[in-house]
Design a protein around this motif. Sequence first.
Motif, PDB file in Angstrom:
ATOM      1  N   ASN A   1       0.674   9.084  -2.051  1.00  0.00           N
ATOM      2  CA  ASN A   1       0.639   7.985  -1.073  1.00  0.00           C
ATOM      3  C   ASN A   1      -0.639   7.149  -1.159  1.00  0.00           C
ATOM      4  O   ASN A   1      -1.135   6.652  -0.138  1.00  0.00           O
ATOM      5  CB  ASN A   1       0.816   8.530   0.357  1.00  0.00           C
ATOM      6  N   VAL A   2      -1.153   7.019  -2.366  1.00  0.00           N
ATOM      7  CA  VAL A   2      -2.343   6.197  -2.594  1.00  0.00           C
ATOM      8  C   VAL A   2      -1.901   4.816  -3.059  1.00  0.00           C
ATOM      9  O   VAL A   2      -1.310   4.673  -4.139  1.00  0.00           O
ATOM     10  CB  VAL A   2      -3.274   6.831  -3.640  1.00  0.00           C
ATOM     11  N   ASP A   3      -2.159   3.803  -2.253  1.00  0.00           N
ATOM     12  CA  ASP A   3      -1.854   2.429  -2.640  1.00  0.00           C
ATOM     13  C   ASP A   3      -2.962   1.887  -3.539  1.00  0.00           C
ATOM     14  O   ASP A   3      -4.139   2.244  -3.386  1.00  0.00           O
ATOM     15  CB  ASP A   3      -1.727   1.530  -1.410  1.00  0.00           C
ATOM     16  N   ILE A   4      -2.577   1.008  -4.462  1.00  0.00           N
ATOM     17  CA  ILE A   4      -3.539   0.315  -5.308  1.00  0.00           C
ATOM     18  C   ILE A   4      -3.521  -1.162  -4.928  1.00  0.00           C
ATOM     19  O   ILE A   4      -2.495  -1.828  -5.034  1.00  0.00           O
ATOM     20  CB  ILE A   4      -3.220   0.485  -6.802  1.00  0.00           C
ATOM     21  N   ILE A   5      -4.652  -1.674  -4.469  1.00  0.00           N
ATOM     22  CA  ILE A   5      -4.780  -3.075  -4.061  1.00  0.00           C
ATOM     23  C   ILE A   5      -5.672  -3.789  -5.078  1.00  0.00           C
ATOM     24  O   ILE A   5      -6.838  -3.423  -5.266  1.00  0.00           O
ATOM     25  CB  ILE A   5      -5.358  -3.193  -2.643  1.00  0.00           C
ATOM     26  N   GLU A   6      -5.093  -4.797  -5.733  1.00  0.00           N
ATOM     27  CA  GLU A   6      -5.810  -5.509  -6.781  1.00  0.00           C
ATOM     28  C   GLU A   6      -6.538  -6.754  -6.262  1.00  0.00           C
ATOM     29  O   GLU A   6      -7.454  -7.253  -6.917  1.00  0.00           O
ATOM     30  CB  GLU A   6      -4.836  -5.923  -7.888  1.00  0.00           C
ATOM     31  N   THR A   7      -6.152  -7.234  -5.103  1.00  0.00           N
ATOM     32  CA  THR A   7      -6.789  -8.434  -4.543  1.00  0.00           C
ATOM     33  C   THR A   7      -8.283  -8.184  -4.333  1.00  0.00           C
ATOM     34  O   THR A   7      -8.689  -7.146  -3.811  1.00  0.00           O
ATOM     35  CB  THR A   7      -6.150  -8.803  -3.190  1.00  0.00           C
TER      36      THR A   7
ATOM     37  N   GLY B   1      -7.123 -13.576   2.398  1.00  0.00           N
ATOM     38  CA  GLY B   1      -7.201 -13.743   3.837  1.00  0.00           C
ATOM     39  C   GLY B   1      -6.826 -12.513   4.645  1.00  0.00           C
ATOM     40  O   GLY B   1      -7.090 -12.463   5.850  1.00  0.00           O
ATOM     41  N   ASN B   2      -6.215 -11.525   4.016  1.00  0.00           N
ATOM     42  CA  ASN B   2      -5.843 -10.307   4.736  1.00  0.00           C
ATOM     43  C   ASN B   2      -7.090  -9.536   5.166  1.00  0.00           C
ATOM     44  O   ASN B   2      -8.083  -9.474   4.428  1.00  0.00           O
ATOM     45  CB  ASN B   2      -4.968  -9.409   3.863  1.00  0.00           C
TER      46      ASN B   2
END
Length: 299
Positions: free
Chosen positions: A190-196, A216-217
């Motif tokens: 359940n590890v998300d990868i966020i590239e932003t 903007g998040n």
Amino acid sequence: MNDYEAIIIGGSYSGLAAGMALGRASQKTLIIDGGEPCNRQTPHSHNFITQDGETPAAISAKAKKQVLAYPTITFVNDKALKAYKQADRFEIVTESGEQYSAKKLLIASGVKDVMPDIDGFAQCWGISIIHCPYCHGYEVRNQKTALLANGPIAEHFLPMLLQWTKELTLFTNGKSIVSDEIAAKFKKHNVDIIETEIESVQHTNGQLESFTLKDGNVLNFSVMYAKIPAVQHTFIAEDLGCNINEQGLIEVDEMKKTNVPGVFASGDCTTQGRAVAVAVETGMKAAVSINIELCNEAF
């Protein structure tokens, strides 16, 4: 010119540990320190037995007092700028213009962390944006946690963090280069990868509250681990011809000798294992090595 048997560049944990050992061997030793330890913002130090939870500054102050109880040790608040090899001695020039010489030189000057271009990051560094779970993980266990890393570093580091928290998010701060195989394993946990990319960090007195992304998040997190680059505090080792490895660290052998005869190095400037206990151990070992050489040369 003020002459010594040994000069130690850097008077934090590793340099002070070396100074104590050389002081107890009655070797005339000078410690030069610029007063900029990398953990100066860190509120508490951990995993150093007998000092667990103490402030880094308090540990240093106590160590300095004990080291300076040995009459052959001198401590100066100054910054070593240049070093020269002259015959069988090393000459050091400091920021204040003083000159010192010694038969042996120990570089224990640590490293300087290179902060990413993220507003607010530096103010949180060592407080709620941290580098090591062994040093700080217990205090932030089971919290919603971010990791700022990418590629092989993230692949190595993130699985270890699952020991301290199950609420993990990986921020690659750009296109992820984590392998598909490892990314699939992250998803299973359940590890998300966020590239932003992260634009700014919101905090109160260094305590992380949220991140604002460039889209903007705004995401709420109370703690982040970050694997950021670091550079040598001083380039004296390089100027003297010491080998520097691919990580930018001074190469030493088991006894903390560099490839340049008479030059030793210890602490954070030699290893990615940045912890107080490690710095102390390497400083002690370097001092023993220095003392053995001095004794053999005088025999």
